[in-house]
Design an enzyme around this catalytic site. Structure first.
Site, short mmCIF file in Angstrom:
data_model
loop_
_atom_site.label_atom_id
_atom_site.label_comp_id
_atom_site.label_asym_id
_atom_site.label_seq_id
_atom_site.Cartn_x
_atom_site.Cartn_y
_atom_site.Cartn_z
N CYS A 143 0.84 -1.21 0.00
CA CYS A 143 0.00 0.00 0.00
C CYS A 143 0.87 1.25 0.00
CB CYS A 143 -0.94 0.00 1.21
SG CYS A 143 -2.39 -1.05 1.00
N ASP A 193 10.33 -6.82 -8.83
CA ASP A 193 10.56 -7.40 -7.51
C ASP A 193 11.96 -7.01 -7.03
OD1 ASP A 193 9.17 -10.00 -5.84
OD2 ASP A 193 11.27 -9.52 -5.41
N THR A 252 4.82 -13.79 2.08
CA THR A 252 5.49 -12.93 3.07
C THR A 252 4.88 -11.53 3.15
OG1 THR A 252 7.15 -12.28 1.43
CG2 THR A 252 7.70 -14.14 2.87
N HIS A 267 -0.69 -10.22 -4.38
CA HIS A 267 0.19 -9.87 -5.50
C HIS A 267 0.38 -11.09 -6.37
CE1 HIS A 267 2.54 -11.07 -2.00
NE2 HIS A 267 3.42 -11.59 -2.82
P1 5GP Z 1 5.55 -13.48 -1.38
O1 5GP Z 1 6.67 -14.21 -0.67
O2 5GP Z 1 4.63 -12.78 -0.38
O3 5GP Z 1 4.83 -14.32 -2.37
O4 5GP Z 1 6.27 -12.37 -2.24
C1 5GP Z 1 6.62 -11.11 -1.76
C2 5GP Z 1 7.58 -10.53 -2.77
O5 5GP Z 1 7.68 -9.15 -2.53
C3 5GP Z 1 8.99 -11.12 -2.68
O6 5GP Z 1 9.35 -11.67 -3.94
C4 5GP Z 1 9.85 -9.92 -2.29
O7 5GP Z 1 11.12 -9.94 -2.90
C5 5GP Z 1 9.02 -8.75 -2.75
N1 5GP Z 1 9.18 -7.54 -1.96
C6 5GP Z 1 9.15 -7.43 -0.60
N2 5GP Z 1 9.33 -6.15 -0.22
C7 5GP Z 1 9.48 -5.43 -1.37
C8 5GP Z 1 9.71 -4.03 -1.62
O8 5GP Z 1 9.82 -3.20 -0.73
N3 5GP Z 1 9.83 -3.66 -2.92
C9 5GP Z 1 9.71 -4.56 -3.96
N4 5GP Z 1 9.85 -4.07 -5.19
N5 5GP Z 1 9.50 -5.87 -3.75
C10 5GP Z 1 9.39 -6.30 -2.46
ZN ZN Z 2 -1.81 -3.27 1.18
#
Ligand code: 5GP
Ligand code: ZN
Length: 113
Positions: A7, A30, A94, A99
């Protein structure tokens, strides 16, 4: 403003490399890529995962995917791509803002395989 990092990115409070934006979604790079091309499609509305989304949010997400299919070439995805959405701890989600990972080219780890 919630503590949700996505957000904050959508609101422009935290920087991100934006590759596409319209009224319903933002696509960013990412920060820790797991493939040669690794983008995140973020619906602008906050909801945690596909189980929690409303019918209206589901319709909007479908529209976002249609738009993605129309701009895939512009994003360098003409060779093909994977879409992944992790839901919950068993799937190693995470960030609690829905997303869709967009993974193009060779995977760099087996995290998304
Ligand atoms: P999940 O593990 O929830 O499926 O994926 C979260 C993704 O968000 C991860 O691939 C992580 O690298 C990415 N991510 C986490 N924090 C940030 C951020 O501050 N900026 C960007 N661009 N990606 C992020
Ligand atoms: Zn959000």
């Amino acid at each position: 403003m919630s503590e949700c990092i996505f957000c904050k990115i959508i609101a422009g409070l935290i920087p991100a490399q934006k590759v596409f934006e319209n009224e319903d979604m933002l696509i960013i790079k990412d920060i820790n890529p797991q493939a040669k091309i690794h983008y995140l499609l973020l619906p602008k509305e906050h909801y945690a995962n596909i189980i929690e989304m409303t019918e209206e949010q589901a319709v909007k997400l479908g529209k976002c995917l249609k738009t993605l299919s129309q701009i895939a070439n512009d994003l360098g995805l003409q060779g093909g791509f994977r879409l992944v959405s992790n839901k919950g701890t068993d799937a190693r989600q995470t960030v609690g803002h829905l997303h869709i990972h967009i993974l193009g080219g060779q995977l760099l780890s087996d995290k998304m395989a």
